[in-house]
Design a protein around this motif. Sequence first.
Motif, mmCIF file in Angstrom:
data_model
loop_
_atom_site.group_PDB
_atom_site.id
_atom_site.type_symbol
_atom_site.label_atom_id
_atom_site.label_comp_id
_atom_site.label_asym_id
_atom_site.label_seq_id
_atom_site.Cartn_x
_atom_site.Cartn_y
_atom_site.Cartn_z
ATOM 1 N N UNK A 72 5.164 -7.404 -9.438
ATOM 2 C CA UNK A 72 4.871 -8.191 -10.648
ATOM 3 C C UNK A 72 4.803 -7.279 -11.869
ATOM 4 N N UNK A 73 4.135 -6.138 -11.734
ATOM 5 C CA UNK A 73 4.045 -5.193 -12.856
ATOM 6 C C UNK A 73 5.434 -4.701 -13.237
ATOM 7 N N UNK A 74 6.272 -4.424 -12.227
ATOM 8 C CA UNK A 74 7.645 -3.996 -12.499
ATOM 9 C C UNK A 74 8.427 -5.091 -13.211
ATOM 10 N N UNK A 75 8.236 -6.330 -12.800
ATOM 11 C CA UNK A 75 8.944 -7.458 -13.419
ATOM 12 C C UNK A 75 8.557 -7.640 -14.882
ATOM 13 N N UNK A 76 7.347 -7.236 -15.239
ATOM 14 C CA UNK A 76 6.907 -7.346 -16.627
ATOM 15 C C UNK A 76 7.197 -6.098 -17.447
ATOM 16 N N UNK A 77 8.096 -5.253 -16.967
ATOM 17 C CA UNK A 77 8.612 -4.154 -17.781
ATOM 18 C C UNK A 77 7.950 -2.803 -17.593
ATOM 19 N N UNK A 78 6.992 -2.687 -16.724
ATOM 20 C CA UNK A 78 6.347 -1.396 -16.477
ATOM 21 C C UNK A 78 6.885 -0.816 -15.169
ATOM 22 N N UNK A 79 8.121 -0.329 -15.216
ATOM 23 C CA UNK A 79 8.815 0.126 -14.017
ATOM 24 C C UNK A 79 8.062 1.233 -13.297
ATOM 25 N N UNK A 80 7.676 2.263 -14.022
ATOM 26 C CA UNK A 80 7.040 3.422 -13.393
ATOM 27 C C UNK A 80 5.705 3.041 -12.751
ATOM 28 N N UNK A 81 4.883 2.302 -13.455
ATOM 29 C CA UNK A 81 3.584 1.903 -12.920
ATOM 30 C C UNK A 81 3.755 0.996 -11.702
ATOM 31 N N UNK A 82 4.682 0.061 -11.775
ATOM 32 C CA UNK A 82 4.915 -0.851 -10.660
ATOM 33 C C UNK A 82 5.398 -0.136 -9.415
ATOM 34 N N UNK A 83 6.348 0.778 -9.570
ATOM 35 C CA UNK A 83 6.854 1.495 -8.405
ATOM 36 C C UNK A 83 5.816 2.472 -7.863
ATOM 37 N N UNK A 84 4.985 3.022 -8.731
ATOM 38 C CA UNK A 84 3.885 3.859 -8.251
ATOM 39 C C UNK A 84 2.928 3.039 -7.382
ATOM 40 N N UNK A 85 2.629 1.822 -7.792
ATOM 41 C CA UNK A 85 1.762 0.960 -6.996
ATOM 42 C C UNK A 85 2.375 0.663 -5.628
ATOM 43 N N UNK A 86 3.679 0.437 -5.603
ATOM 44 C CA UNK A 86 4.357 0.170 -4.333
ATOM 45 C C UNK A 86 4.278 1.393 -3.422
ATOM 46 N N UNK A 87 4.550 2.574 -3.952
ATOM 47 C CA UNK A 87 4.466 3.796 -3.159
ATOM 48 C C UNK A 87 3.057 4.081 -2.675
ATOM 49 N N UNK A 88 2.072 3.849 -3.532
ATOM 50 C CA UNK A 88 0.677 4.065 -3.152
ATOM 51 C C UNK A 88 0.265 3.073 -2.064
ATOM 52 N N UNK A 89 0.780 1.848 -2.136
ATOM 53 C CA UNK A 89 0.485 0.858 -1.097
ATOM 54 C C UNK A 89 0.999 1.336 0.264
ATOM 55 N N UNK A 90 2.211 1.882 0.298
ATOM 56 C CA UNK A 90 2.755 2.384 1.562
ATOM 57 C C UNK A 90 1.986 3.596 2.065
#
Length: 154
Positions: A72-90
């Motif tokens: 959702x964060x990535x979809x709202x234009x914050x690519x780096x923060x969104x992908x960091x959240x995905x990596x941290x989740x894994x």
Amino acid sequence: MREEGGELTVRDPVSAPDAEGRPRRVTRRFPLFTKDTARPEGGGRAASGDAFAPARQWPVLAVLGLVGLGLVVTAFGQFRLGTLLIGIALLGGGAMRWLLPDVGMLAVRSRFTDIVTYGVMGLAIVLLAMMAQPNPWLQIPFLKDTLHFTVTSE
């Protein structure tokens, strides 16, 4: 096939027979044509059976929730923060798989394979997010040279 001490055991048909003609060697492996598969190590419920259904699967729901938030964060234009959240989740999923005895549906394979898979994928996503353009937070000098030598035709 029979149960010994709560564990399913199968007589291995390739071992030498005993005096009664049965194979001697006992293994936990399933026969060639099995109707079911063994649960992964640590694949039990994360909470008691009488708990509310989402509470029994809280580890996988936590990982999926953080991945969903990252998308959702990535979809709202914050690519780096969104992908960091995905990596941290894994990475968090790998840590839970390592530290907790039962993680429910977060256990997919053996404990070692799950930890390595979650860890490598999480670390790769975090590193790629940190190297994303413009203004990368992490710069690895040899990658620029590698890209230069693979793209140019000289």
